[in-house]
Design a protein around this motif. Sequence first.
Motif, PDB file in Angstrom:
ATOM      1  N   LEU A  49       0.958  -1.044  -0.075  1.00  0.00           N
ATOM      2  CA  LEU A  49      -0.017   0.005  -0.067  1.00  0.00           C
ATOM      3  C   LEU A  49       0.908   1.089  -0.002  1.00  0.00           C
ATOM      4  O   LEU A  49       1.891   1.194   0.827  1.00  0.00           O
ATOM      5  CB  LEU A  49      -0.831  -0.006   1.342  1.00  0.00           C
ATOM      6  N   LEU A  50       0.517   2.318  -0.828  1.00  0.00           N
ATOM      7  CA  LEU A  50       1.423   3.593  -1.070  1.00  0.00           C
ATOM      8  C   LEU A  50       0.613   4.558   0.041  1.00  0.00           C
ATOM      9  O   LEU A  50      -0.526   4.699   0.150  1.00  0.00           O
ATOM     10  CB  LEU A  50       1.505   3.841  -2.379  1.00  0.00           C
ATOM     11  N   ASN A  51       1.401   5.361   0.644  1.00  0.00           N
ATOM     12  CA  ASN A  51       1.042   6.544   1.398  1.00  0.00           C
ATOM     13  C   ASN A  51       0.312   7.733   0.224  1.00  0.00           C
ATOM     14  O   ASN A  51       0.725   7.855  -0.781  1.00  0.00           O
ATOM     15  CB  ASN A  51       1.977   7.071   2.420  1.00  0.00           C
ATOM     16  N   ASP A  52      -0.666   8.285   0.935  1.00  0.00           N
ATOM     17  CA  ASP A  52      -0.864   9.456   0.225  1.00  0.00           C
ATOM     18  C   ASP A  52      -1.652  10.502   1.369  1.00  0.00           C
ATOM     19  O   ASP A  52      -1.539  10.001   2.332  1.00  0.00           O
ATOM     20  CB  ASP A  52      -1.983   9.331  -0.986  1.00  0.00           C
ATOM     21  N   ASP A  53      -1.905  11.751   1.026  1.00  0.00           N
ATOM     22  CA  ASP A  53      -2.228  12.689   2.058  1.00  0.00           C
ATOM     23  C   ASP A  53      -3.670  12.776   2.364  1.00  0.00           C
ATOM     24  O   ASP A  53      -4.045  13.711   3.029  1.00  0.00           O
ATOM     25  CB  ASP A  53      -1.675  14.036   1.658  1.00  0.00           C
ATOM     26  N   THR A  55      -6.355  10.057   1.617  1.00  0.00           N
ATOM     27  CA  THR A  55      -7.178   8.842   2.035  1.00  0.00           C
ATOM     28  C   THR A  55      -7.211   8.718   3.594  1.00  0.00           C
ATOM     29  O   THR A  55      -6.312   8.795   4.208  1.00  0.00           O
ATOM     30  CB  THR A  55      -6.578   7.517   1.421  1.00  0.00           C
ATOM     31  N   PRO A  56      -8.447   8.673   4.101  1.00  0.00           N
ATOM     32  CA  PRO A  56      -8.565   8.604   5.291  1.00  0.00           C
ATOM     33  C   PRO A  56      -8.249   7.364   5.925  1.00  0.00           C
ATOM     34  O   PRO A  56      -8.081   6.301   5.458  1.00  0.00           O
ATOM     35  CB  PRO A  56     -10.101   8.459   5.728  1.00  0.00           C
ATOM     36  N   MET A  57      -7.515   7.289   7.286  1.00  0.00           N
ATOM     37  CA  MET A  57      -6.833   6.279   7.936  1.00  0.00           C
ATOM     38  C   MET A  57      -7.832   5.307   7.943  1.00  0.00           C
ATOM     39  O   MET A  57      -7.515   3.820   8.016  1.00  0.00           O
ATOM     40  CB  MET A  57      -6.274   6.765   9.258  1.00  0.00           C
ATOM     41  N   VAL A  60      -8.387   3.075   5.064  1.00  0.00           N
ATOM     42  CA  VAL A  60      -7.009   2.009   4.729  1.00  0.00           C
ATOM     43  C   VAL A  60      -7.465   0.826   5.487  1.00  0.00           C
ATOM     44  O   VAL A  60      -7.014  -0.568   5.277  1.00  0.00           O
ATOM     45  CB  VAL A  60      -5.747   2.778   4.960  1.00  0.00           C
ATOM     46  N   MET A  79      -1.416   0.332   8.578  1.00  0.00           N
ATOM     47  CA  MET A  79      -1.717   1.646   8.000  1.00  0.00           C
ATOM     48  C   MET A  79      -0.936   2.521   8.493  1.00  0.00           C
ATOM     49  O   MET A  79      -0.435   3.496   7.810  1.00  0.00           O
ATOM     50  CB  MET A  79      -3.244   1.799   8.474  1.00  0.00           C
ATOM     51  N   VAL A  82       2.531   2.404   6.775  1.00  0.00           N
ATOM     52  CA  VAL A  82       2.398   3.102   5.576  1.00  0.00           C
ATOM     53  C   VAL A  82       2.248   4.582   5.666  1.00  0.00           C
ATOM     54  O   VAL A  82       3.124   5.384   4.977  1.00  0.00           O
ATOM     55  CB  VAL A  82       1.162   2.662   4.744  1.00  0.00           C
ATOM     56  N   HIS A  83       1.684   5.150   6.686  1.00  0.00           N
ATOM     57  CA  HIS A  83       1.631   6.552   6.959  1.00  0.00           C
ATOM     58  C   HIS A  83       3.031   7.368   7.209  1.00  0.00           C
ATOM     59  O   HIS A  83       3.185   8.076   6.621  1.00  0.00           O
ATOM     60  CB  HIS A  83       0.582   6.838   8.076  1.00  0.00           C
ATOM     61  N   LEU A 116      -5.839   6.281  -2.889  1.00  0.00           N
ATOM     62  CA  LEU A 116      -5.055   5.228  -2.416  1.00  0.00           C
ATOM     63  C   LEU A 116      -4.574   4.349  -3.452  1.00  0.00           C
ATOM     64  O   LEU A 116      -5.432   3.683  -4.371  1.00  0.00           O
ATOM     65  CB  LEU A 116      -5.906   4.318  -1.165  1.00  0.00           C
TER      66      LEU A 116
HETATM   67  N1  TYC Z   1      -1.560   9.644   5.198  1.00  0.00           N
HETATM   68  C1  TYC Z   1      -3.054   9.321   5.121  1.00  0.00           C
HETATM   69  C2  TYC Z   1      -3.837  10.461   6.219  1.00  0.00           C
HETATM   70  O1  TYC Z   1      -2.942  11.076   6.961  1.00  0.00           O
HETATM   71  C3  TYC Z   1      -3.481   7.843   5.734  1.00  0.00           C
HETATM   72  C4  TYC Z   1      -2.930   6.925   4.817  1.00  0.00           C
HETATM   73  C5  TYC Z   1      -2.305   5.606   5.346  1.00  0.00           C
HETATM   74  C6  TYC Z   1      -3.098   6.983   3.301  1.00  0.00           C
HETATM   75  C7  TYC Z   1      -1.934   4.659   4.490  1.00  0.00           C
HETATM   76  C8  TYC Z   1      -2.746   5.786   2.642  1.00  0.00           C
HETATM   77  O2  TYC Z   1      -1.717   3.754   2.257  1.00  0.00           O
HETATM   78  C9  TYC Z   1      -2.109   4.662   3.207  1.00  0.00           C
HETATM   79  N2  TYC Z   1      -5.058  10.453   6.142  1.00  0.00           N
END
Ligand code: TYC
Length: 123
Positions: A49-53, A55-57, A60, A79, A82-83, A116
């Motif tokens: 899984l890749l992080n992004d800013d 997608t809600p925790m 995931v 999760m 990844v975060h 995500l």
């Molecule tokens: N970084 C995201 C946030 O702060 C949470 C997140 C975690 C998103 C893991 C993608 O694969 C993921 N809401």
Amino acid sequence: MIKQILRSANTDVDSNRPSSGELPTEGETRGVVDTLPRVETPRLYKVLLLNDDFTPMDFVIVVLKRFFSKNEQDAQRIMLDVHHQGTGVAGVFTLETAEMKVMQVNHFARQNQHPLKSTLEPD
Ligand code: TYC
């Protein structure tokens, strides 16, 4: 069946001994049977899984439970990995299964309008 295999294998450990045209006795076949090709173990792939800013925790965590059968505690830990680190391993599978998981996750995220992304890499 085993006699057929032995005939076609023709790789007897001492195949240069004079042949009587007879099949080898059970004792003589042991080395041949041991050198038959082994069944290969399948290559395995990590689904990441890749992080992004955005997608809600909680989303995931739902993904990890739904597609990777994780319990709440493991899903939270992965999760947060990844975060904090950018990527994390959701599971390890054969290529066919890993590709299917990636498609399912990416489709489910898009359906729910989250960015995500999931990808795979050799284990
Ligand atoms: N970084 C995201 C946030 O702060 C949470 C997140 C975690 C998103 C893991 C993608 O694969 C993921 N809401």
